[in-house]
Design a protein around this motif. Sequence first.
Motif, PDB file in Angstrom:
ATOM      1  N   VAL A 143      39.933  31.336  52.651  1.00 14.26           N
ATOM      2  CA  VAL A 143      39.249  30.277  53.374  1.00 14.26           C
ATOM      3  C   VAL A 143      40.303  29.218  53.622  1.00 14.26           C
ATOM      4  N   ARG A 144      40.687  29.064  54.885  1.00 16.13           N
ATOM      5  CA  ARG A 144      41.874  28.290  55.266  1.00 16.13           C
ATOM      6  C   ARG A 144      43.071  28.891  54.517  1.00 16.13           C
ATOM      7  N   ASP A 145      43.748  28.115  53.691  1.00 11.25           N
ATOM      8  CA  ASP A 145      44.901  28.647  52.964  1.00 11.25           C
ATOM      9  C   ASP A 145      44.574  28.965  51.510  1.00 11.25           C
ATOM     10  N   LYS A 146      43.308  28.908  51.175  1.00  7.86           N
ATOM     11  CA  LYS A 146      42.896  29.136  49.796  1.00  7.86           C
ATOM     12  C   LYS A 146      42.365  30.558  49.631  1.00  7.86           C
ATOM     13  N   THR A 147      42.911  31.272  48.651  1.00 10.58           N
ATOM     14  CA  THR A 147      42.446  32.628  48.365  1.00 10.58           C
ATOM     15  C   THR A 147      41.143  32.574  47.592  1.00 10.58           C
ATOM     16  N   ILE A 148      40.190  33.408  47.976  1.00 10.60           N
ATOM     17  CA  ILE A 148      38.936  33.487  47.223  1.00 10.60           C
ATOM     18  C   ILE A 148      38.849  34.862  46.576  1.00 10.60           C
ATOM     19  N   GLU A 149      38.357  34.892  45.363  1.00 11.23           N
ATOM     20  CA  GLU A 149      38.267  36.130  44.607  1.00 11.23           C
ATOM     21  C   GLU A 149      36.952  36.842  44.919  1.00 11.23           C
ATOM     22  N   LEU A 150      37.065  38.105  45.288  1.00 10.72           N
ATOM     23  CA  LEU A 150      35.883  38.908  45.588  1.00 10.72           C
ATOM     24  C   LEU A 150      35.917  40.189  44.775  1.00 10.72           C
ATOM     25  N   SER A 151      34.742  40.615  44.309  1.00  4.66           N
ATOM     26  CA  SER A 151      34.648  41.925  43.671  1.00  4.66           C
ATOM     27  C   SER A 151      34.748  42.995  44.761  1.00  4.66           C
ATOM     28  N   VAL A 152      34.899  44.236  44.342  1.00  4.10           N
ATOM     29  CA  VAL A 152      35.012  45.323  45.312  1.00  4.10           C
ATOM     30  C   VAL A 152      33.791  45.369  46.216  1.00  4.10           C
ATOM     31  N   ARG A 153      32.605  45.233  45.643  1.00  3.33           N
ATOM     32  CA  ARG A 153      31.397  45.314  46.462  1.00  3.33           C
ATOM     33  C   ARG A 153      31.190  44.064  47.301  1.00  3.33           C
ATOM     34  N   GLU A 154      31.560  42.906  46.785  1.00  2.00           N
ATOM     35  CA  GLU A 154      31.479  41.694  47.597  1.00  2.00           C
ATOM     36  C   GLU A 154      32.392  41.821  48.816  1.00  2.00           C
ATOM     37  N   TRP A 155      33.597  42.340  48.582  1.00  2.37           N
ATOM     38  CA  TRP A 155      34.526  42.564  49.697  1.00  2.37           C
ATOM     39  C   TRP A 155      33.900  43.511  50.726  1.00  2.37           C
ATOM     40  N   ALA A 156      33.317  44.608  50.247  1.00  9.34           N
ATOM     41  CA  ALA A 156      32.749  45.605  51.154  1.00  9.34           C
ATOM     42  C   ALA A 156      31.614  45.026  51.987  1.00  9.34           C
ATOM     43  N   VAL A 157      30.764  44.228  51.364  1.00  6.88           N
ATOM     44  CA  VAL A 157      29.650  43.606  52.094  1.00  6.88           C
ATOM     45  C   VAL A 157      30.180  42.623  53.149  1.00  6.88           C
ATOM     46  N   LEU A 158      31.145  41.790  52.753  1.00  6.98           N
ATOM     47  CA  LEU A 158      31.679  40.801  53.683  1.00  6.98           C
ATOM     48  C   LEU A 158      32.440  41.476  54.825  1.00  6.98           C
ATOM     49  N   GLU A 159      33.193  42.514  54.517  1.00  5.63           N
ATOM     50  CA  GLU A 159      33.903  43.255  55.553  1.00  5.63           C
ATOM     51  C   GLU A 159      32.924  43.844  56.562  1.00  5.63           C
TER      52      GLU A 159
END
Length: 226
Positions: A143-159
């Motif tokens: 988010v902007r230049d800040k990295t946000i931590e996502l679980s594998v499933r959170e990543w998959a849903v957002l993708e």
Amino acid sequence: MHVLVVEDDAVLADGLSRVLSGHGMAVEVVGNGTQADALLQRAEHTEVVVLDIGLPGIDGFEVVRRLRARGSQVPVLLLTARDAIEDRVRGLELGADDYLVKPFATAELVARLRALARRNTPKPTVLALGDLALDMSAKRARVRDKTIELSVREWAVLEYLLQHGARVVSKQQIIDAILPWGDDLTLNAVEVYISRLRLKIADAGVSIRTIRGFGYMLEQTPAAHE
């Protein structure tokens, strides 16, 4: 889609050309392996190849072998005889992507060619909306230049949501899309992941909107344009 049909049976080649042209494809036909090999060395516009194995000149196996030796990733669909299992195995091992057994339904051929073309389409390295960005290569969310931590499933849903842009996707569609991460995903679990994601991307100028009775969609908030 530009399709190269390599088939020495003139009647079958003509029929394939008519069917594929009728589905909006640009079709080029050659009748032997030598011609196909020469054409593939210079025809950068070819997007998928329909290749018979038993050809005059060099056979279909050699066409595939030479194609892959040159580093080409053009998808190849082999046409094989019903009883030639060893031919299918050999063709796939040499670098073919798929095969159809003669006789075949033309509707299946069209569907398989479209699937091969989609598979070969370059995928974006970054998916972005507002100030939210997913780096697909580095598997990093920002988010902007800040990295946000996502679980594998959170990543998959957002993708999945980013891939579908402003389209509404249902909970079941999300489940079907991320099943490789487990078969125990429930509709309630999807709601949990959506809730977590909303908190994590709250400052991205992007919101996950609930469309009651239908599902979810991503949309930019006014803050993203300020």
